[in-house]
Design a protein around this motif. Sequence first.
Motif, PDB file in Angstrom:
ATOM      1  N   PHE A 167       0.836  -1.206   0.000  1.00  0.00           N
ATOM      2  CA  PHE A 167       0.000   0.000   0.000  1.00  0.00           C
ATOM      3  C   PHE A 167       0.867   1.252   0.000  1.00  0.00           C
ATOM      4  CE2 PHE A 167      -2.105   3.286   2.690  1.00  0.00           C
ATOM      5  CZ  PHE A 167      -3.121   3.632   1.816  1.00  0.00           C
ATOM      6  N   CYS A 168       0.638   2.149  -0.961  1.00  0.00           N
ATOM      7  CA  CYS A 168       1.378   3.413  -1.061  1.00  0.00           C
ATOM      8  C   CYS A 168       0.398   4.570  -0.949  1.00  0.00           C
ATOM      9  CB  CYS A 168       2.125   3.510  -2.386  1.00  0.00           C
ATOM     10  SG  CYS A 168       3.365   2.242  -2.647  1.00  0.00           S
ATOM     11  N   TYR A 169       0.760   5.561  -0.139  1.00  0.00           N
ATOM     12  CA  TYR A 169      -0.113   6.715   0.092  1.00  0.00           C
ATOM     13  C   TYR A 169       0.688   7.997  -0.114  1.00  0.00           C
ATOM     14  CZ  TYR A 169      -3.403   9.840   2.497  1.00  0.00           C
ATOM     15  OH  TYR A 169      -4.267  10.854   2.824  1.00  0.00           O
ATOM     16  N   LEU A 170       0.260   8.810  -1.081  1.00  0.00           N
ATOM     17  CA  LEU A 170       0.926  10.078  -1.383  1.00  0.00           C
ATOM     18  C   LEU A 170      -0.122  11.161  -1.593  1.00  0.00           C
ATOM     19  CD1 LEU A 170       3.667   8.870  -3.849  1.00  0.00           C
ATOM     20  CD2 LEU A 170       4.125  10.424  -1.942  1.00  0.00           C
ATOM     21  N   THR A 171      -0.027  12.226  -0.826  1.00  0.00           N
ATOM     22  CA  THR A 171      -0.937  13.341  -1.003  1.00  0.00           C
ATOM     23  C   THR A 171      -0.144  14.642  -0.940  1.00  0.00           C
ATOM     24  OG1 THR A 171      -2.966  14.371  -0.186  1.00  0.00           O
ATOM     25  CG2 THR A 171      -1.476  13.455   1.460  1.00  0.00           C
ATOM     26  N   ASP A 172      -0.753  15.713  -1.457  1.00  0.00           N
ATOM     27  CA  ASP A 172      -0.120  17.039  -1.463  1.00  0.00           C
ATOM     28  C   ASP A 172       1.206  17.029  -2.208  1.00  0.00           C
ATOM     29  OD1 ASP A 172      -2.173  17.200   0.605  1.00  0.00           O
ATOM     30  OD2 ASP A 172      -1.303  19.143   1.046  1.00  0.00           O
ATOM     31  N   ALA A 173       1.226  16.431  -3.372  1.00  0.00           N
ATOM     32  CA  ALA A 173       2.457  16.357  -4.164  1.00  0.00           C
ATOM     33  C   ALA A 173       2.218  16.891  -5.570  1.00  0.00           C
ATOM     34  CB  ALA A 173       2.952  14.918  -4.239  1.00  0.00           C
ATOM     35  N   ASN A 174       3.255  17.458  -6.152  1.00  0.00           N
ATOM     36  CA  ASN A 174       3.209  17.778  -7.579  1.00  0.00           C
ATOM     37  C   ASN A 174       4.513  17.397  -8.280  1.00  0.00           C
ATOM     38  OD1 ASN A 174       4.757  19.920  -6.470  1.00  0.00           O
ATOM     39  ND2 ASN A 174       4.200  21.278  -8.171  1.00  0.00           N
ATOM     40  N   HIS A 175       5.397  16.697  -7.547  1.00  0.00           N
ATOM     41  CA  HIS A 175       6.624  16.197  -8.181  1.00  0.00           C
ATOM     42  C   HIS A 175       7.131  14.986  -7.400  1.00  0.00           C
ATOM     43  CE1 HIS A 175      10.454  16.042 -10.272  1.00  0.00           C
ATOM     44  NE2 HIS A 175      11.032  15.939  -9.090  1.00  0.00           N
ATOM     45  N   LEU A 176       7.464  13.937  -8.136  1.00  0.00           N
ATOM     46  CA  LEU A 176       8.094  12.751  -7.561  1.00  0.00           C
ATOM     47  C   LEU A 176       9.394  12.492  -8.308  1.00  0.00           C
ATOM     48  CD1 LEU A 176       5.028  10.300  -7.430  1.00  0.00           C
ATOM     49  CD2 LEU A 176       5.768  11.925  -5.680  1.00  0.00           C
ATOM     50  N   GLY A 177      10.472  12.303  -7.556  1.00  0.00           N
ATOM     51  CA  GLY A 177      11.753  12.010  -8.173  1.00  0.00           C
ATOM     52  C   GLY A 177      11.827  10.569  -8.628  1.00  0.00           C
ATOM     53  N   PRO A 178      12.889  10.222  -9.343  1.00  0.00           N
ATOM     54  CA  PRO A 178      13.019   8.851  -9.861  1.00  0.00           C
ATOM     55  C   PRO A 178      13.073   7.799  -8.760  1.00  0.00           C
ATOM     56  CG  PRO A 178      15.036  10.140 -10.218  1.00  0.00           C
ATOM     57  CD  PRO A 178      13.985  11.092  -9.798  1.00  0.00           C
ATOM     58  N   GLU A 179      13.659   8.132  -7.601  1.00  0.00           N
ATOM     59  CA  GLU A 179      13.731   7.157  -6.515  1.00  0.00           C
ATOM     60  C   GLU A 179      12.328   6.802  -6.012  1.00  0.00           C
ATOM     61  OE1 GLU A 179      15.174  10.116  -6.503  1.00  0.00           O
ATOM     62  OE2 GLU A 179      17.346   9.759  -6.623  1.00  0.00           O
ATOM     63  N   THR A 180      11.499   7.831  -5.835  1.00  0.00           N
ATOM     64  CA  THR A 180      10.149   7.583  -5.359  1.00  0.00           C
ATOM     65  C   THR A 180       9.325   6.836  -6.400  1.00  0.00           C
ATOM     66  OG1 THR A 180      10.235   9.562  -3.990  1.00  0.00           O
ATOM     67  CG2 THR A 180       8.052   8.662  -4.463  1.00  0.00           C
ATOM     68  N   ARG A 181       9.472   7.204  -7.651  1.00  0.00           N
ATOM     69  CA  ARG A 181       8.741   6.506  -8.715  1.00  0.00           C
ATOM     70  C   ARG A 181       9.111   5.018  -8.730  1.00  0.00           C
ATOM     71  NH1 ARG A 181       6.393   9.869 -12.841  1.00  0.00           N
ATOM     72  NH2 ARG A 181       6.588  12.070 -12.273  1.00  0.00           N
ATOM     73  N   ALA A 182      10.386   4.722  -8.457  1.00  0.00           N
ATOM     74  CA  ALA A 182      10.810   3.324  -8.399  1.00  0.00           C
ATOM     75  C   ALA A 182      10.173   2.611  -7.205  1.00  0.00           C
ATOM     76  CB  ALA A 182      12.327   3.231  -8.321  1.00  0.00           C
ATOM     77  N   GLN A 183      10.024   3.331  -6.089  1.00  0.00           N
ATOM     78  CA  GLN A 183       9.440   2.729  -4.889  1.00  0.00           C
ATOM     79  C   GLN A 183       7.948   2.421  -5.049  1.00  0.00           C
ATOM     80  OE1 GLN A 183      10.675   5.931  -2.334  1.00  0.00           O
ATOM     81  NE2 GLN A 183      12.337   4.735  -1.412  1.00  0.00           N
ATOM     82  N   LEU A 184       7.313   3.044  -6.022  1.00  0.00           N
ATOM     83  CA  LEU A 184       5.890   2.809  -6.262  1.00  0.00           C
ATOM     84  C   LEU A 184       5.629   1.553  -7.076  1.00  0.00           C
ATOM     85  CD1 LEU A 184       4.603   6.414  -7.120  1.00  0.00           C
ATOM     86  CD2 LEU A 184       4.436   5.209  -4.938  1.00  0.00           C
ATOM     87  N   ARG A 185       6.651   1.054  -7.738  1.00  0.00           N
ATOM     88  CA  ARG A 185       6.450  -0.093  -8.620  1.00  0.00           C
ATOM     89  C   ARG A 185       6.097  -1.345  -7.816  1.00  0.00           C
ATOM     90  NH1 ARG A 185      11.675   1.752 -11.486  1.00  0.00           N
ATOM     91  NH2 ARG A 185      10.879   3.433 -12.810  1.00  0.00           N
ATOM     92  N   ASP A 186       5.309  -2.198  -8.427  1.00  0.00           N
ATOM     93  CA  ASP A 186       4.876  -3.468  -7.830  1.00  0.00           C
ATOM     94  C   ASP A 186       3.926  -3.272  -6.649  1.00  0.00           C
ATOM     95  OD1 ASP A 186       6.545  -4.922  -9.615  1.00  0.00           O
ATOM     96  OD2 ASP A 186       8.259  -4.530  -8.306  1.00  0.00           O
ATOM     97  N   ALA A 187       3.337  -2.084  -6.537  1.00  0.00           N
ATOM     98  CA  ALA A 187       2.381  -1.851  -5.453  1.00  0.00           C
ATOM     99  C   ALA A 187       1.046  -2.505  -5.778  1.00  0.00           C
ATOM    100  CB  ALA A 187       2.184  -0.358  -5.228  1.00  0.00           C
ATOM    101  N   ASP A 188       0.367  -2.952  -4.741  1.00  0.00           N
ATOM    102  CA  ASP A 188      -0.993  -3.456  -4.914  1.00  0.00           C
ATOM    103  C   ASP A 188      -1.974  -2.289  -5.061  1.00  0.00           C
ATOM    104  OD1 ASP A 188      -0.392  -6.256  -4.676  1.00  0.00           O
ATOM    105  OD2 ASP A 188      -0.089  -5.906  -2.533  1.00  0.00           O
TER     106      ASP A 188
END
Length: 255
Positions: A167-188
């Motif tokens: 489970f990934c929860y992100l709010t109040d964002a308008n930019h995600l770096g490559p590290e965070t984008r990688a951490q989102l992969r394979d999420a349910d």
Amino acid sequence: MNVTFLGTGTSSGVPMIGCSCAVCRSLDHRDKRLRVSVHVQVDGRSFVIDSGPDFRQQMLRAGTTHLDALLFTHEHKDHTAGLDDIRAFNFRQQTDMPVYGEPRVLSQLQQEFAYIFAEHKYPGVPRVTLHAIERDDEPFDVQGVSVLPLRAMHHRLPVLGFRIGGFCYLTDANHLGPETRAQLRDADVIVLNALRREEHISHFTLAQALAVLEEAQPKRAFLTHISHQLGRHQDVEAELPAWVRLAYDGLVVEV
């Protein structure tokens, strides 16, 4: 893991004070949005992410009777203003409430809720134990549950999202770096903010949020931190891919 959406609205909530647009006049309960927050129940533990000004109402509506910890994404008032109402859990559980946030966020809480942290406390004030999230590149422990911080930018303000298992929860964002984008992969399940259709200085638009989700390819996704400018729930949801839904207050998702 069960996730309850306590609030799915932006800082002004929906309906917004004084507004007579179609969304604010809607009778659909899904168009009634308190300030953004979620309740996560995992491995026998009960966590809330962000306690905004509607926290008391959200806890009563959800029937929450036990809380093991409170996590903060950042220090803005629509995410922190309800901190005083954790007193009820202090009284019920007879213990201090563990509160997790970045050092900057905890420092802001100490300023805005100075009476909680006074040397000589007024009887009955909230009792909290502060836990600083010192690093944004490694998991930290919350009452025996591993939580991975997800770094994002809210205009120029660094904020955190959280990953707990799938489970990934992100709010109040308008930019995600490559590290965070990688951490989102394979999420349910990914929960991501989508404020409105028009460009905004500090929040993803609907199109931008969908682009992030298309790259991450979770099994399911839910949009939150929604303003009245996005449109009526039933109209917007009809435009979305089947695996992306608009969250609404009271929605419970099993992860």
